[in-house]
Write an enzyme that holds these catalytic residues in place. Structure first.
Site, mmCIF file in Angstrom:
data_model
loop_
_atom_site.group_PDB
_atom_site.id
_atom_site.type_symbol
_atom_site.label_atom_id
_atom_site.label_comp_id
_atom_site.label_asym_id
_atom_site.label_seq_id
_atom_site.Cartn_x
_atom_site.Cartn_y
_atom_site.Cartn_z
ATOM 1 N N HIS A 132 38.338 43.943 11.101
ATOM 2 C CA HIS A 132 39.463 43.017 10.438
ATOM 3 C C HIS A 132 38.223 43.520 9.551
ATOM 4 O O HIS A 132 37.396 42.764 8.875
ATOM 5 C CB HIS A 132 39.369 41.553 10.826
ATOM 6 C CG HIS A 132 40.670 40.762 9.590
ATOM 7 N ND1 HIS A 132 40.413 39.979 9.329
ATOM 8 C CD2 HIS A 132 41.426 40.134 9.864
ATOM 9 C CE1 HIS A 132 41.624 39.608 8.865
ATOM 10 N NE2 HIS A 132 41.918 39.627 9.334
ATOM 11 N N ASP A 211 32.827 38.674 16.078
ATOM 12 C CA ASP A 211 33.795 37.188 15.035
ATOM 13 C C ASP A 211 34.588 36.820 16.385
ATOM 14 O O ASP A 211 34.906 38.849 16.791
ATOM 15 C CB ASP A 211 34.372 38.445 14.151
ATOM 16 C CG ASP A 211 35.448 38.082 13.720
ATOM 17 O OD1 ASP A 211 36.025 37.466 13.819
ATOM 18 O OD2 ASP A 211 36.090 39.050 13.015
ATOM 19 N N GLN A 214 39.879 36.298 17.569
ATOM 20 C CA GLN A 214 40.579 36.520 18.349
ATOM 21 C C GLN A 214 39.759 36.136 19.783
ATOM 22 O O GLN A 214 40.641 36.268 20.738
ATOM 23 C CB GLN A 214 41.533 37.981 18.323
ATOM 24 C CG GLN A 214 41.533 38.495 17.337
ATOM 25 C CD GLN A 214 43.024 37.338 17.107
ATOM 26 O OE1 GLN A 214 43.965 37.533 18.323
ATOM 27 N NE2 GLN A 214 43.515 37.892 15.798
ATOM 28 N N LYS A 237 44.302 29.838 14.721
ATOM 29 C CA LYS A 237 44.720 31.039 15.828
ATOM 30 C C LYS A 237 44.543 29.798 17.078
ATOM 31 O O LYS A 237 45.200 30.607 17.988
ATOM 32 C CB LYS A 237 43.541 32.561 15.875
ATOM 33 C CG LYS A 237 44.075 32.896 14.407
ATOM 34 C CD LYS A 237 43.148 34.347 14.653
ATOM 35 C CE LYS A 237 42.638 35.083 13.425
ATOM 36 N NZ LYS A 237 44.238 35.848 12.573
ATOM 37 N N CYS A 375 45.365 43.433 8.138
ATOM 38 C CA CYS A 375 43.383 43.526 7.542
ATOM 39 C C CYS A 375 43.379 44.145 7.899
ATOM 40 O O CYS A 375 41.503 44.105 8.782
ATOM 41 C CB CYS A 375 43.393 42.144 7.707
ATOM 42 S SG CYS A 375 44.803 40.774 6.438
HETATM 43 C C1 LIG Z 1 38.941 39.366 14.171
HETATM 44 C C2 LIG Z 1 39.708 38.751 13.520
HETATM 45 N N1 LIG Z 1 38.769 38.377 12.113
HETATM 46 C C3 LIG Z 1 38.514 38.037 10.920
HETATM 47 C C4 LIG Z 1 39.994 37.303 11.315
HETATM 48 C C5 LIG Z 1 40.636 36.242 9.989
HETATM 49 O O1 LIG Z 1 40.480 35.460 10.285
HETATM 50 P P1 LIG Z 1 41.005 33.971 9.040
HETATM 51 O O2 LIG Z 1 41.517 34.838 7.786
HETATM 52 O O3 LIG Z 1 41.285 32.299 9.954
HETATM 53 O O4 LIG Z 1 39.781 33.409 8.361
HETATM 54 C C6 LIG Z 1 40.884 37.488 11.751
HETATM 55 C C7 LIG Z 1 42.310 37.222 12.024
HETATM 56 O O5 LIG Z 1 43.309 36.892 10.666
HETATM 57 C C8 LIG Z 1 41.007 38.210 12.773
HETATM 58 O O6 LIG Z 1 42.046 38.748 13.673
#
Ligand SMILES: Cc1ncc(COP(=O)(O)O)c(C=O)c1O
Ligand SMILES: Cc1ncc(COP(=O)(O)O)c(C=O)c1O
Lengths: 418, 153, 418, 153
Positions: A132, A211, A214, A237, A375
């Site tokens: 991401h 990370d 998910q 999430k 993203c």
């Molecule tokens: C794998 C992953 N990493 C990071 C994020 C970023 O999360 P956030 O926007 O809550 O910081 C997301 C979701 O948008 C994600 O799916």
């Protein structure tokens, strides 16, 4: 005890738990809402909403600062949330839990405080092609910061799995200081082999950030069993509030890291000349934190824990199997990713419809899916899908009927675009 | 208006708070430590003089803080004189329990000393004040273990 | 129209608006709650709580990302909050409003993106002795970052006002690139002469950041009339949610600044090699924002605006006058700060009681005040009060009876400690 | 299931989406610009060939995007040929109004041209898709004003 795993496995009572989510009862443009975008952000059960309301109606004040009743109660609630998150991740110590705004801020915190504060010139950060942007852009910014830290990228196989041979090759020279990879892809659904990655990285002298944005929603996470150095996830999430995320890190790492943001509550003493930092986690929580949101996240963690991971995982496996079967059969539909170990996230493209047109169509049927590159532009480029995909992602409240309905709608959509 | 606070602020606490005993610098100290409660701004320096066989010959402190923290340090310096390092640490552990829960069921063997510290038991009703009472004892531990800094954070 | 300013001035119906704050109705340790710590964080009216609940129960999804109904609705609500904040500050353009977690993060953002990204070696940042740590520590960290940026500190007079002669002297050499001062002290109640500071700073070639964390709660703020370059405030002190704050900055500044945090939503395009930034405000809002909290902040801004600044300011003046009169008369009580222009924040020390003992005592009477150094250690050192003070701070819901009750309790407390 | 979407996806839109007209590179263009919709990933290059008296002699584009954005660009290149820069910009302003509101009350003077663009009016019911329809026109404006980049953000 019954006699077989199939019958003894606990089951989620999905129809019943759906009643905990007031938003799911609505109709959209005259159709029943079929919410398949939990991967972007999940809906909130009333238990979370009520915990936040109670906090604001009964026990609210700033934390850590007042020696009066309300402030003590708020502080207790805030720190109890930290404890709950620590147990949720099986952290060794609640002081290893730092509250952030979201995963993005958690990763940026590590990129600043570890990347700029602890890593040395000549070292590299190793990410993967399926990250991401939250786990890519902060490292690009570190690379471009003139500190001599390089960025390496581990390849993804055609099946959408992490290429472990490439990982080994890129670790081989011992220059990688930090491996920062996703624990579950938000596009492919791939769950990465966290323990193996950690073992390989540690053997090569690298620390590991996972990370879990998910993964923490779909699997039980045990940071000690995994052996990770840093782990992050994001409240919204996990059926929790927006505005709160979590960075977990080993205490010894947090001790070594300089602070990231400066301000109140993160200092032991301040004079005009200099400041002394407070010990972690306070050192990394400058200013008034997201108090009400921490309380809401506590309720979310309790909610998931009460349902129980075996039941949640069984439910998800059933949905994934169903989706695999139903979606694979649709003519002209390309499914991205065929990892062995995968969670309830499916990205796909129709041969005769652009993802944005497709998602508008599905919206008309009440189906909320996300269109775009989620993203994860480099990953879409990797699979030659610069135009993006549509993504359906499942939550606790997703039913097999909804999966079927999606599949039917896709067939009709393909006809529509003829 | 404040009558029910006499439990916490007993006359003996106010007295030790106003006129702490052993409030001085020990120039020839064998051990010392500084204790900090960053939240309150309480800060104290503690000095210990030891006997050849490892007992606390003298204990003294200086610093600033609320009545609770000053009284606690004052009472502590009185109570630990003559104790071995082990005994003093054991006493500290019991005291922390007393301050956190208001009671100390296992305190039979140190009954007499705990009796003297009893006036501070009322602090357990005030979660944000417990650290004021325990700061002196954290600092004592630090000094006995050869650390220079203690924090009640 | 009536005929005189006294009678025509709108009045707050405090008894009535108190009913909007469910938390105020409770008793604490058997006594009626007298909440005098709004300066640390204010209580929330049901209008704010209900807006957040409605968002989560009816219109929630991630923003900016989905082309389906719920996501469009959430995006609209999130951007409407930005518009409301822009109007609240009289900003020229909603794109000048960046959502952060709190004031602390807003200031850190400027310290990184402007301080490290735009300022040049040899320049200085000028703060004052009365800054909250949030507006001091980030600049110390910038100073200590090896970029050759110095830190200067403007003195405060014995009355607790900004020493404008000292300010002029410290601006004189033209090396100050940024003046970062509070618009209202959270300890002294002093409201600083923002327009004059801006005029002096601009004449000397410096930009101005105003920390409006307290001011925005007590006064109508017009960033264009003030002429500021950067302005920040924090939601939870403005009767809004935790987890959300605001940085306002002129668009031309935001355009020049590199991003602070990297991640999703702040980029225009990403390849593994490089990323292009999105235009402001997106450039500064990496990751999923505090969506529900933005909606809550919108409701808070509406709430305050509906009551009307003239009424709010008149109410506050009455409280301040009362408190000045009552507190000045108490033997052995030292009041900190006697600024001409001041808001409803009073810090004081009793001659025979430590502030922590005093606040514990007051808590027993149901009075919530804060004890300590209120994240302003240097200011307390400046006034020789290293041990701290007690602080009573007022909100919309504070009554004159509560001020009287505090004064009586202080008299009795002094007797108690004898 | 999707019958009510025929308003948005009229046959003419689907047709232009699938087989966009003027979808080619103009090698000898006088003006050009690139348009980006970062949210969708839509991207297009637009080329214009001008007559000596400042009219649009030819317009062509290439790029990727959804049916709406491709159809809009396709219809645009057809509609602006022969127009002066001013006329083309005025048309763009009207079109943006049509796309946002579904109607264009002041379009009397450009009735004929607007008639051709009318099939895109349905997009106003889909707030997140309006930008798909207007990207081509933003890009046209950028090209006419000598900018190289346009964004519908
Ligand atoms: C794998 C992953 N990493 C990071 C994020 C970023 O999360 P956030 O926007 O809550 O910081 C997301 C979701 O948008 C994600 O799916
Ligand atoms: C003047 C001032 N500046 C900054 C802050 C920091 O606000 P926050 O903790 O919400 O970031 C506060 C309040 O704590 C304050 O009073």
């Amino acid at each position: 005890m019954t006699d077989g795993p199939a019958s003894s496995a606990p089951r989620l009572d999905v129809e019943r738990l759906r009643r905990d989510f007031p938003i799911l009862a609505q109709t959209v443009r005259g159709r029943k809402l079929v919410f398949l975008d939990s991967g972007a952000s999940a809906q909130k059960p009333r238990q979370v909403i009520e915990a936040m309301v109670r906090c604001m109606e009964e026990r609210y004040a700033n934390v850590h600062r007042g020696a009066y009743f309300l402030s003590e109660a708020a502080t207790e609630a805030y720190e109890a949330a930290r404890g709950a998150v620590a147990r949720f991740l099986n952290a060794a110590d609640p002081r290893e839990v730092v509250f952030t705004r979201n995963s993005t801020e958690a990763i940026n915190l590590v990129a600043h405080a570890w990347g700029r504060g602890v890593m040395r010139p000549g070292q590299a950060v190793l990410v993967s092609e399926m990250e991401h942007h939250a786990n890519l852009v902060p490292w690009q910014m570190l690379r471009d910061d003139g500190r001599g830290i390089a960025l390496r990228v581990c390849r993804v196989t055609d099946d959408g799995e992490l290429d472990l041979e490439d990982l080994a090759a890129k670790l081989a020279d011992g220059k990688v200081g930090l491996v920062a990879v996703t624990h579950m892809s938000n596009v492919l659904g791939t769950v990465t082999p966290a323990e193996r990655i950690v073992a390989m990285a540690h053997a090569a002298g690298a620390k590991v950030l996972l990370d879990g944005s998910q993964a923490a929603v779909h699997r039980r996470v045990d940071v000690q069993a995994i052996g990770a150095d840093f782990y992050c996830f994001t409240g919204h999430k996990l059926y929790g509030p927006t505005g709160i995320g979590v960075l977990w890190a080993r205490l010894e790492h947090l001790d070594r890291m300089p602070p990231f943001l400066g301000g109140g509550d993160m200092i032991a003493s301040v004079t005009l000349e200099r400041s002394e930092w407070a010990p972690p986690p306070a050192k990394f929580e400058a200013g008034t934190p997201a108090i009400v949101e921490a309380v809401g996240l506590h309720a979310a963690v309790d909610y998931v824990t009460a349902l129980g991971w075996p039941a949640i995982e069984a439910h998800e496996r059933a949905l994934v199997d169903r989706a695999m079967r139903r979606l694979s059969g649709i003519e002209g539909l390309r499914l991205l990713g065929r990892a062995q170990d995968r969670g309830g996230v499916f990205s796909f493209a129709l041969d005769n419809a652009h993802p944005h047109d497709l998602s508008t169509l599905l919206d008309r049927a009440g189906i909320a899916v996300r269109a775009g590159r989620h993203c994860a532009e480099p990953l879409h480029a990797r699979f030659g899908l610069e135009g993006g995909t549509c993504r359906a992602s499942f939550g606790l409240y997703t039913t097999e009927e909804e999966v079927d309905f999606l599949a039917e709608a896709l067939v009709k959509a393909r006809e529509f675009f003829g | 208006m404040f009558d029910d606070l006499r439990d916490l602020y007993q006359e003996i606490i106010l007295d030790h708070g106003r006129k702490p005993r052993n409030f001085r610098r020990l120039e020839d100290a064998d051990l010392s430590a500084r204790g900090d409660n960053p939240l309150c701004g309480d800060r104290m320096d503690l000095w210990l003089k030891m006997t050849p066989d490892g007992r606390i010959a003298d204990a003294a402190f200086q610093g600033r803080g609320c009545a609770i923290s000053m009284a606690s340090a004052s009472l502590m310096t009185e109570t630990v004189k003559g104790k071995s390092a082990e005994q003093a640490k054991a006493l500290g552990a019991r005291f922390r329990e007393l301050a956190m829960t208001g009671a100390c069921p296992d305190c039979g063997d140190l009954a007499e000393e705990m009796e003297r510290l009893q006036p501070l038991a009322g602090v357990h009703e005030f979660p944000s004040r417990v650290k004021c009472a325990t700061l002196a004892w954290h600092t004592l531990n630090a000094a006995l273990e050869g650390n220079k800094e203690a924090s009640s954070e």
